[in-house]
Motif scaffolding. Structure first.
Motif, PDB file in Angstrom:
ATOM      1  N   ASN A  95      -4.702   8.706   8.886  1.00 56.43           N
ATOM      2  CA  ASN A  95      -3.879   7.946   7.940  1.00 56.43           C
ATOM      3  C   ASN A  95      -3.944   6.449   8.190  1.00 56.43           C
ATOM      4  OD1 ASN A  95      -2.904  10.023   6.228  1.00 56.43           O
ATOM      5  ND2 ASN A  95      -1.575  10.700   7.874  1.00 56.43           N
ATOM      6  N   ILE A  96      -4.001   6.040   9.448  1.00 54.27           N
ATOM      7  CA  ILE A  96      -4.141   4.610   9.744  1.00 54.27           C
ATOM      8  C   ILE A  96      -5.503   4.116   9.260  1.00 54.27           C
ATOM      9  CG2 ILE A  96      -4.428   2.923  11.612  1.00 54.27           C
ATOM     10  CD1 ILE A  96      -2.139   4.391  13.076  1.00 54.27           C
ATOM     11  N   ARG A  97      -6.549   4.892   9.503  1.00 55.43           N
ATOM     12  CA  ARG A  97      -7.891   4.490   9.037  1.00 55.43           C
ATOM     13  C   ARG A  97      -7.933   4.390   7.512  1.00 55.43           C
ATOM     14  NH1 ARG A  97     -11.208   7.813  13.450  1.00 55.43           N
ATOM     15  NH2 ARG A  97     -11.482   6.098  14.912  1.00 55.43           N
ATOM     16  N   ARG A  98      -7.255   5.294   6.822  1.00 54.37           N
ATOM     17  CA  ARG A  98      -7.228   5.256   5.358  1.00 54.37           C
ATOM     18  C   ARG A  98      -6.587   3.950   4.881  1.00 54.37           C
ATOM     19  NH1 ARG A  98      -3.702   5.431   1.729  1.00 54.37           N
ATOM     20  NH2 ARG A  98      -2.048   6.128   3.102  1.00 54.37           N
ATOM     21  N   ILE A  99      -5.483   3.573   5.506  1.00 52.63           N
ATOM     22  CA  ILE A  99      -4.808   2.327   5.138  1.00 52.63           C
ATOM     23  C   ILE A  99      -5.718   1.127   5.415  1.00 52.63           C
ATOM     24  CG2 ILE A  99      -2.881   0.787   5.715  1.00 52.63           C
ATOM     25  CD1 ILE A  99      -1.321   3.447   6.408  1.00 52.63           C
ATOM     26  N   PHE A 133       0.866  -1.178   0.000  1.00 58.14           N
ATOM     27  CA  PHE A 133       0.000   0.000   0.000  1.00 58.14           C
ATOM     28  C   PHE A 133       0.903   1.229   0.000  1.00 58.14           C
ATOM     29  CE2 PHE A 133      -2.369  -3.478   1.675  1.00 58.14           C
ATOM     30  CZ  PHE A 133      -3.677  -3.288   1.285  1.00 58.14           C
ATOM     31  N   PRO A 134       0.935   1.977  -1.106  1.00 53.24           N
ATOM     32  CA  PRO A 134       1.833   3.131  -1.194  1.00 53.24           C
ATOM     33  C   PRO A 134       1.325   4.319  -0.378  1.00 53.24           C
ATOM     34  CG  PRO A 134       0.480   3.009  -3.158  1.00 53.24           C
ATOM     35  CD  PRO A 134       0.152   1.795  -2.329  1.00 53.24           C
ATOM     36  N   ALA A 135       2.188   5.306  -0.244  1.00 55.56           N
ATOM     37  CA  ALA A 135       1.803   6.571   0.389  1.00 55.56           C
ATOM     38  C   ALA A 135       0.729   7.233  -0.458  1.00 55.56           C
ATOM     39  CB  ALA A 135       3.020   7.478   0.507  1.00 55.56           C
ATOM     40  N   PRO A 136      -0.110   8.076   0.145  1.00 56.25           N
ATOM     41  CA  PRO A 136      -1.109   8.808  -0.648  1.00 56.25           C
ATOM     42  C   PRO A 136      -0.428   9.682  -1.699  1.00 56.25           C
ATOM     43  CG  PRO A 136      -1.483   9.110   1.709  1.00 56.25           C
ATOM     44  CD  PRO A 136      -0.183   8.392   1.561  1.00 56.25           C
ATOM     45  N   ALA A 137      -1.134   9.913  -2.792  1.00 58.80           N
ATOM     46  CA  ALA A 137      -0.606  10.776  -3.854  1.00 58.80           C
ATOM     47  C   ALA A 137      -0.266  12.139  -3.271  1.00 58.80           C
ATOM     48  CB  ALA A 137      -1.643  10.912  -4.970  1.00 58.80           C
ATOM     49  N   GLY A 138       0.868  12.681  -3.696  1.00 58.71           N
ATOM     50  CA  GLY A 138       1.265  14.008  -3.244  1.00 58.71           C
ATOM     51  C   GLY A 138       2.076  14.027  -1.965  1.00 58.71           C
ATOM     52  N   ILE A 139       2.186  12.901  -1.289  1.00 59.53           N
ATOM     53  CA  ILE A 139       2.968  12.836  -0.051  1.00 59.53           C
ATOM     54  C   ILE A 139       4.359  12.318  -0.397  1.00 59.53           C
ATOM     55  CG2 ILE A 139       3.211  11.711   2.198  1.00 59.53           C
ATOM     56  CD1 ILE A 139       0.970  13.736   2.157  1.00 59.53           C
ATOM     57  N   LYS A 140       5.356  13.074   0.000  1.00 60.99           N
ATOM     58  CA  LYS A 140       6.740  12.636  -0.206  1.00 60.99           C
ATOM     59  C   LYS A 140       7.113  11.728   0.956  1.00 60.99           C
ATOM     60  CE  LYS A 140      11.296  14.228  -1.240  1.00 60.99           C
ATOM     61  NZ  LYS A 140      12.406  14.521  -0.463  1.00 60.99           N
ATOM     62  N   ASP A 153      -0.437  15.870   7.570  1.00 60.49           N
ATOM     63  CA  ASP A 153      -1.776  15.927   6.995  1.00 60.49           C
ATOM     64  C   ASP A 153      -1.722  15.535   5.519  1.00 60.49           C
ATOM     65  OD1 ASP A 153      -0.946  18.189   5.534  1.00 60.49           O
ATOM     66  OD2 ASP A 153      -1.950  19.601   6.871  1.00 60.49           O
ATOM     67  N   ALA A 154      -2.867  15.597   4.839  1.00 61.02           N
ATOM     68  CA  ALA A 154      -2.956  15.154   3.439  1.00 61.02           C
ATOM     69  C   ALA A 154      -2.093  15.975   2.494  1.00 61.02           C
ATOM     70  CB  ALA A 154      -4.412  15.182   2.982  1.00 61.02           C
ATOM     71  N   ALA A 155      -1.753  17.202   2.897  1.00 59.31           N
ATOM     72  CA  ALA A 155      -0.913  18.068   2.062  1.00 59.31           C
ATOM     73  C   ALA A 155       0.572  17.917   2.401  1.00 59.31           C
ATOM     74  CB  ALA A 155      -1.343  19.522   2.221  1.00 59.31           C
TER      75      ALA A 155
END
Length: 128
Positions: free
Chosen positions: A56-60, A7-14, A37-39
Motif C-alpha cells: 500500500n505504501i508503494r502504491r501511494i 490521495f484517496p483510499a483505493p476503490a473498494g476500501i472502507k 489487503d486490496a479486498a
C-alpha cells in the motif's frame, strides 16, 4: 501558499475520514497504513500484514511518481514488542538497501482495529 493534492483510499476500501496521503510542495505525507489487503481483509500473521503495508505504501508512492528511496521519515507502530525483531528484518528488505529513512518504532497498547498488528506512516521528498 502551495496547493495540496490528496490521495484517496483505493476503490473498494472502507477507510476512515482521511486521505491515504497528502502532498504539499516537495513533501508527501502518508497516513498511517495498516495491513489490510486490496479486498479490505486483515490477515492474521504479522508477516502478511507487514507485506500489505508495504504494498500500500508503494502504491501511494507510485501514484505520486516517487519511490521508496524518496522516503525521509518513517514511523512504525506495533502492538506487540515480540514483533520488533521480525519487523526489523522485513523492514531492511522492503525499505533498503541502506541508507534507510529516519525511523521511529513504537509499541502501542492498541490500534483502531484490535486485529491490527502494525501501522506505518511516512514522509517522502516529492520533487517536481
Amino acid at each position: 501558499m502551495a496547493a495540496i493534492k490528496h490521495f484517496p483510499a483505493p476503490a473498494g476500501i472502507k477507510a476512515p475520514p482521511l486521505s491515504f496521503a497528502a502532498r504539499t510542495g516537495d513533501l508527501l505525507f502518508i497516513s498511517g497504513i495498516p495491513g489490510f489487503d486490496a479486498a479490505g481483509n486483515l490477515p492474521e500473521t504479522f508477516e502478511a500484514q507487514f507485506a500489505n503495508v508495504v504494498v500500500n505504501i508503494r502504491r501511494i508512492l507510485d501514484e505520486a511518481g516517487i519511490t521508496m528511496r524518496d522516503l525521509v521519515k518513517v514511523n512504525v507502530l506495533l502492538t506487540r514488542a515480540s514483533d520488533v525483531s521480525t519487523m526489523n528484518a522485513l523492514y531492511a528488505s522492503a525499505f533498503g538497501p541502506a541508507p534507510y529513512p529516519a525511523r521511529t518504532t513504537c509499541v502501542v497498547v492498541a490500534l483502531p482495529n484490535p486485529a491490527m498488528l502494525i501501522e506505518i506512516e511516512a514522509v517522502a521528498a516529492a520533487k517536481g
